[in-house]
Motif scaffolding. Structure first.
Motif, PDB file in Angstrom:
ATOM      1  N   SER A 144       0.837  -1.204   0.000  1.00  0.00           N
ATOM      2  CA  SER A 144       0.000   0.000   0.000  1.00  0.00           C
ATOM      3  C   SER A 144       0.871   1.253   0.000  1.00  0.00           C
ATOM      4  N   ALA A 145       2.010   1.213   0.695  1.00  0.00           N
ATOM      5  CA  ALA A 145       2.925   2.358   0.667  1.00  0.00           C
ATOM      6  C   ALA A 145       3.505   2.540  -0.734  1.00  0.00           C
ATOM      7  N   LEU A 146       3.809   1.443  -1.395  1.00  0.00           N
ATOM      8  CA  LEU A 146       4.313   1.509  -2.761  1.00  0.00           C
ATOM      9  C   LEU A 146       3.258   2.118  -3.679  1.00  0.00           C
ATOM     10  N   GLY A 147       2.021   1.702  -3.505  1.00  0.00           N
ATOM     11  CA  GLY A 147       0.931   2.256  -4.306  1.00  0.00           C
ATOM     12  C   GLY A 147       0.766   3.750  -4.070  1.00  0.00           C
ATOM     13  N   ARG A 148       0.886   4.181  -2.810  1.00  0.00           N
ATOM     14  CA  ARG A 148       0.781   5.613  -2.500  1.00  0.00           C
ATOM     15  C   ARG A 148       1.923   6.396  -3.140  1.00  0.00           C
ATOM     16  N   SER A 149       3.120   5.825  -3.146  1.00  0.00           N
ATOM     17  CA  SER A 149       4.231   6.567  -3.748  1.00  0.00           C
ATOM     18  C   SER A 149       4.083   6.649  -5.264  1.00  0.00           C
ATOM     19  N   PHE A 150       3.569   5.600  -5.896  1.00  0.00           N
ATOM     20  CA  PHE A 150       3.311   5.674  -7.337  1.00  0.00           C
ATOM     21  C   PHE A 150       2.195   6.676  -7.633  1.00  0.00           C
ATOM     22  N   THR A 151       1.180   6.710  -6.776  1.00  0.00           N
ATOM     23  CA  THR A 151       0.082   7.667  -6.950  1.00  0.00           C
ATOM     24  C   THR A 151       0.601   9.093  -6.824  1.00  0.00           C
ATOM     25  N   ALA A 152       1.468   9.337  -5.833  1.00  0.00           N
ATOM     26  CA  ALA A 152       2.041  10.672  -5.655  1.00  0.00           C
ATOM     27  C   ALA A 152       2.894  11.057  -6.863  1.00  0.00           C
ATOM     28  N   ALA A 153       3.682  10.121  -7.371  1.00  0.00           N
ATOM     29  CA  ALA A 153       4.520  10.397  -8.537  1.00  0.00           C
ATOM     30  C   ALA A 153       3.657  10.722  -9.759  1.00  0.00           C
TER      31      ALA A 153
END
Length: 164
Positions: free
Chosen positions: A9-18
């Motif tokens: 989920s943290a990885l998904g949030r960082s991709f979403t932010a990018a």
């Protein structure tokens, strides 16, 4: 099992932010839109060339470098404008340096383009293709026109730009 700060989920949030940051650049930065239109047409034009995998790799890296540098330039502008709400020579210099980095990358991207695309045999293939299918000239003409209209259009920028 709980998701740690290093989980999916943290990885998904960082991709979403990018992705949000990239979309912000496309939405607000005319030069990013110009780079995208240029990259699209360069990659489409490359179909007439018999590039090796290494040449395609160089072409893609060159496009990515210019657009990545444009994104970093935008980040510097946003930070400078946020931390220095009034005219500030240091903030202005930081913005100029970041813009200069984009200029350097764009210049050398053009050099790479000349080195890769200056090929008389490929020019002949293009001329032969468009001589056989003259209507096909409408495709690059329409996509280039639409791309430039989109790129040069008014950005949906909520951040006021000012000269520092």
């Amino acid at each position: 099992m709980s998701m740690s700060k290093y989980g999916f989920s943290a990885l998904g949030r960082s991709f979403t932010a990018a992705l949000r940051g990239f979309c912000h650049c496309v939405k607000t930065q005319r030069n990013m839109r110009i780079h995208l239109v240029a990259a699209f047409h360069v990659l489409a034009l490359s179909g007439f060339y018999r590039f090796s995998k290494a040449e395609y790799g160089l072409l893609l890296i060159t496009c990515a470098l210019v657009m990545g540098c444009e994104a970093v330039n935008t980040a510097v502008e946003v930070l400078a404008d946020g931390f220095c709400p009034r005219r500030d020579p240091t903030a202005g210099l930081a913005k100029d340096i970041a813009a200069g980095a984009v200029l350097v990358c764009a210049f050398f991207a053009a050099v790479v383009g000349v080195l890769l695309f200056w090929n008389l045999a490929a020019f002949g293939r293009m001329a032969g293709f468009f001589a056989r299918y003259p209507w096909a000239l409408l495709v690059p003409a329409a996509t280039l026109t639409a791309g430039l209209v989109w790129a040069m259009g008014a950005p949906g920028n909520s951040i006021k730009k000012r000269k520092l």
